[in-house]
Write a protein that holds these residues in place. Structure first.
Motif, PDB file in Angstrom:
ATOM      1  N   THR A   1      30.199  35.629  35.723  1.00 17.96           N
ATOM      2  CA  THR A   1      31.192  36.688  35.567  1.00 17.96           C
ATOM      3  C   THR A   1      32.214  36.232  34.530  1.00 17.96           C
ATOM      4  O   THR A   1      32.482  35.041  34.388  1.00 17.96           O
ATOM      5  CB  THR A   1      31.900  37.015  36.892  1.00 17.96           C
ATOM      6  OG1 THR A   1      32.543  35.830  37.391  1.00 17.96           O
ATOM      7  CG2 THR A   1      30.906  37.502  37.931  1.00 17.96           C
TER       8      THR A   1
ATOM      9  N   ASN B   1      41.375  36.250  44.237  1.00 22.00           N
ATOM     10  CA  ASN B   1      41.332  37.325  45.229  1.00 22.00           C
ATOM     11  C   ASN B   1      40.811  36.843  46.581  1.00 22.00           C
ATOM     12  O   ASN B   1      40.818  37.601  47.546  1.00 22.00           O
ATOM     13  CB  ASN B   1      40.442  38.466  44.728  1.00 22.00           C
ATOM     14  CG  ASN B   1      41.034  39.172  43.532  1.00 22.00           C
ATOM     15  OD1 ASN B   1      42.243  39.366  43.431  1.00 22.00           O
ATOM     16  ND2 ASN B   1      40.178  39.567  42.592  1.00 22.00           N
TER      17      ASN B   1
ATOM     18  N   THR C   1      36.756  35.808  42.635  1.00 21.24           N
ATOM     19  CA  THR C   1      37.148  36.730  41.572  1.00 21.24           C
ATOM     20  C   THR C   1      38.660  36.650  41.421  1.00 21.24           C
ATOM     21  O   THR C   1      39.366  36.183  42.333  1.00 21.24           O
ATOM     22  CB  THR C   1      36.723  38.170  41.865  1.00 21.24           C
ATOM     23  OG1 THR C   1      37.441  38.659  43.024  1.00 21.24           O
ATOM     24  CG2 THR C   1      35.227  38.247  42.132  1.00 21.24           C
TER      25      THR C   1
ATOM     26  N   GLY D   1      42.483  38.364  40.126  1.00 14.91           N
ATOM     27  CA  GLY D   1      43.215  39.592  39.903  1.00 14.91           C
ATOM     28  C   GLY D   1      44.416  39.436  39.005  1.00 14.91           C
ATOM     29  O   GLY D   1      44.277  39.238  37.799  1.00 14.91           O
TER      30      GLY D   1
ATOM     31  N   ALA E   1      28.831  56.140  47.268  1.00 18.08           N
ATOM     32  CA  ALA E   1      29.198  55.166  46.236  1.00 18.08           C
ATOM     33  C   ALA E   1      28.149  55.177  45.136  1.00 18.08           C
ATOM     34  O   ALA E   1      26.972  55.478  45.363  1.00 18.08           O
ATOM     35  CB  ALA E   1      29.317  53.760  46.829  1.00 18.08           C
TER      36      ALA E   1
ATOM     37  N   LYS F   1      26.051  46.298  43.172  1.00 16.28           N
ATOM     38  CA  LYS F   1      27.368  46.816  42.836  1.00 16.28           C
ATOM     39  C   LYS F   1      27.486  48.196  43.450  1.00 16.28           C
ATOM     40  O   LYS F   1      26.652  49.077  43.188  1.00 16.28           O
ATOM     41  CB  LYS F   1      27.559  46.903  41.322  1.00 16.28           C
ATOM     42  CG  LYS F   1      27.491  45.578  40.593  1.00 16.28           C
ATOM     43  CD  LYS F   1      27.657  45.780  39.086  1.00 16.28           C
ATOM     44  CE  LYS F   1      27.525  44.471  38.341  1.00 16.28           C
ATOM     45  NZ  LYS F   1      27.630  44.663  36.867  1.00 16.28           N
TER      46      LYS F   1
ATOM     47  N   GLY G   1      30.693  50.758  43.933  1.00 17.27           N
ATOM     48  CA  GLY G   1      32.120  50.926  43.732  1.00 17.27           C
ATOM     49  C   GLY G   1      32.729  49.612  43.271  1.00 17.27           C
ATOM     50  O   GLY G   1      32.261  49.002  42.307  1.00 17.27           O
ATOM     51  N   ASP G   2      33.757  49.161  43.976  1.00 14.65           N
ATOM     52  CA  ASP G   2      34.397  47.890  43.648  1.00 14.65           C
ATOM     53  C   ASP G   2      33.702  46.694  44.285  1.00 14.65           C
ATOM     54  O   ASP G   2      34.053  45.551  44.008  1.00 14.65           O
ATOM     55  CB  ASP G   2      35.868  47.903  44.098  1.00 14.65           C
ATOM     56  CG  ASP G   2      36.699  48.916  43.331  1.00 14.65           C
ATOM     57  OD1 ASP G   2      36.338  49.200  42.172  1.00 14.65           O
ATOM     58  OD2 ASP G   2      37.681  49.419  43.893  1.00 14.65           O
ATOM     59  N   PHE G   3      32.728  46.950  45.144  1.00 12.84           N
ATOM     60  CA  PHE G   3      32.024  45.881  45.851  1.00 12.84           C
ATOM     61  C   PHE G   3      30.968  45.262  44.950  1.00 12.84           C
ATOM     62  O   PHE G   3      30.251  45.954  44.210  1.00 12.84           O
ATOM     63  CB  PHE G   3      31.377  46.437  47.113  1.00 12.84           C
ATOM     64  CG  PHE G   3      30.500  45.463  47.848  1.00 12.84           C
ATOM     65  CD1 PHE G   3      31.052  44.563  48.741  1.00 12.84           C
ATOM     66  CD2 PHE G   3      29.126  45.444  47.649  1.00 12.84           C
ATOM     67  CE1 PHE G   3      30.259  43.661  49.431  1.00 12.84           C
ATOM     68  CE2 PHE G   3      28.318  44.554  48.338  1.00 12.84           C
ATOM     69  CZ  PHE G   3      28.896  43.659  49.222  1.00 12.84           C
ATOM     70  N   ARG G   4      30.825  43.937  45.040  1.00 19.71           N
ATOM     71  CA  ARG G   4      29.779  43.215  44.312  1.00 19.71           C
ATOM     72  C   ARG G   4      29.331  42.044  45.172  1.00 19.71           C
ATOM     73  O   ARG G   4      30.148  41.284  45.667  1.00 19.71           O
ATOM     74  CB  ARG G   4      30.303  42.722  42.970  1.00 19.71           C
ATOM     75  CG  ARG G   4      29.289  41.922  42.178  1.00 19.71           C
ATOM     76  CD  ARG G   4      29.847  41.470  40.853  1.00 19.71           C
ATOM     77  NE  ARG G   4      30.186  42.574  39.991  1.00 19.71           N
ATOM     78  CZ  ARG G   4      30.640  42.450  38.748  1.00 19.71           C
ATOM     79  NH1 ARG G   4      30.811  41.245  38.248  1.00 19.71           N
ATOM     80  NH2 ARG G   4      30.924  43.502  38.030  1.00 19.71           N
TER      81      ARG G   4
END
Length: 486
Positions: A30, A73, A77, A79, A420, A472, A474-477
């Motif tokens: 990422t 976060n 990940t 923020g 989603a 993936k 929405g915002d979920f991964r």
């Protein structure tokens, strides 16, 4: 030219073979954007800056003349980010509690302004305005340890022109001496590592010298007075241009060894320690990548052996050496990093970023204005019987594929609590997308399944090995791993 192409092809084959045999693997990379154009991230480090139990990141942006703090976060990940201005180009940043208040502070080596900077943590993850200290010429690296045995943390900075390093003594945790003590003859000192090489409870030094193509060892009398010892040549050829150095016990003999990375000879040099401030002749291992510039030594596969990872500037890769446990290393394998072909990774750092008890890697990509995060796959579940509740969000659930291992097909299931947009992609060990099974399709709530037939996007059969599949929604991964056995 034909011979050169064949040689490069053989090296790539060796690298792929080494990775296939390795116990070390990472989830697909990422990228975290840390600044606009010309940010030029040169170094990255980590610390729990806001006291929430997760490792945050700090990046030295030499182009923008500031450091960027990125808050974790809680899952690896990142923020919110905050920039802190410095007087000039920070080439290196390190993290340490410099005033004994149990909050990690920052120190930087600033090449353009001939200074080092200290930024004290306010206790909440924010930092006070930088305090600047003289560094005679072109600071390249900064390190911290109790050098004089008085219980507080002192600083050392290397310089690339006039001296080898400067010593800054901590004054009772209130600040550092305004004028440091300088050592050396200006042999192009690029980096320094601090360790007790002779087991006398004092912090000795090893400094890499690019102009002398070696690593110089300095002994400490216990009061921060340093004496030059020997210089050891590194690299397979002359003009090796070493640029970084680490210390650790790489052969399990309870003695401290050294490893340098040599940017022009494209290798690393292992110098086994004798326990008395002397070292054996260097043993070289090729990175099979161009212009390695920084390295870390860390246990990536939880076998108690120190593995090595290098950031390779012109290859846009990280090379991974999985240790044999006796001070030797097999062929490395490489992982592409950065978001572009011209990423030019400059700095590398190791830390557990998602609190899963596996060490991850983060790489500062100089011309990419990003850092690459490589999450270690060591503790990602392999079997359908593993308990996922502790690592998956309650809102979305990605199931382990079944069967696993599989041949030739396997089923992947996932649950959605609400509508989603879903993307499901399969990656290989290099982080390259093999096939996208679901491409941005909106699904209703409920249980969903998809079958992968072991084919790549172009219809070809994929080889036996480990693969990753990433959901993936929405915002979920979330990413899991699976094994194809033929």
């Amino acid at each position: 030219m034909k011979l050169l192409v064949q040689s490069i092809g053989m090296l790539l084959i060796l690298g792929v073979a080494a990775q296939a045999l390795s116990e070390i693997a990472f989830l697909p990379k990422t990228e975290v954007v840390i600044g606009g154009r010309y940010a030029e991230p040169a170094s990255v480090s980590s610390g729990d800056f806001n006291g929430d139990g997760f490792q945050d990141l700090v990046v030295a942006k030499s182009g923008n003349r500031d450091v960027c703090v990125l808050i974790n976060n809680g899952d690896g990940t990142f923020g919110p980010k905050t920039d802190y201005s410095l007087v000039n180009k920070p080439y290196h940043v390190m993290v340490c509690d410099l005033n004994a208040d149990d909050h990690p502070d920052l120190a930087t080596a600033n090449g353009g302004s001939n200074t080092i900077s200290v930024l004290y943590n306010n206790g909440d993850g924010t930092f006070a305005e930088a305090l600047n200290y003289e560094c005679y010429n072109n600071a390249s690296c900064v390190a911290a340890s109790d050098l004089d045995g008085d219980g507080d943390v002192d600083l050392i900075a290397t310089m690339t022109i006039t001296h080898d390093f400067a010593v800054y003594l901590n004054e009772d945790n209130t600040g550092f001496a305004g004028i440091p003590t300088y050592y050396g003859d200006g042999d192009g000192a690029q980096a320094v590592v601090i360790a007790d090489f002779d087991h006398n409870n004092s912090a000795d030094l090893a400094v890499v010298l690019s102009q002398s193509d070696g690593v110089m060892v300095w002994s400490n009398d216990g009061k921060a007075v340093f004496t030059k010892r020997d210089t050891y040549p590194v690299g397979r050829l002359s003009d090796s241009d070493p640029s970084d150095v680490i210390a650790g016990d790489f052969n399990h003999d309870n003695l401290i060894d050294l490893v340098t990375v040599n940017s022009k000879t494209n290798d690393v040099s292992l110098l086994l320690g004798n326990g008395n401030l002397t070292f054996q002749d260097a043993i070289e291992y090729s990175t099979y990548s161009v212009n390695p510039v920084s390295l870390v030594g860390v246990d990536l596969d939880d076998d108690t052996d120190l593995d090595i990872a290098t950031a390779n500037h012109y290859s846009n890769t990280v090379s991974i050496f999985e240790a044999n446990g006796d001070g030797t290393f097999p062929y490395p394998f490489s992982i592409p990093v950065g978001s572009s072909e011209g990423a030019q990774p400059e700095g590398i750092h190791a830390a557990d970023l998602n609190n899963d008890n596996a060490i991850d890697l983060v790489i500062a990509c100089f011309y990419d204005t990003t850092v690459t995060v490589l999450i270690n796959a060591l503790n990602i579940p392999l079997s359908a019987d593993d308990n996922d509740a502790g690592i998956l969000p309650s809102s979305v659930e990605l199931k382990q594929n079944y069967p696993n291992p599989f041949n030739p097909t396997t089923t992947i299931a996932y649950n959605l609590p609400r509508r989603a947009e879903v993307t499901l992609t399969v990656y290989n060990l290099l982080g390259q997308a093999i096939v996208t099974l679901i491409d941005g399709i909106v699904h209703d709530p409920g249980r969903h399944t998809v079958v992968w037939d072991g084919l790549a996007a172009d219809g070809r059969d994929v080889a036996t090995g480990m693969y990753f599949y990433q959901l993936k929604a929405g915002d979920f991964r979330q990413t899991r791993r699976m094994i194809l056995l033929k």
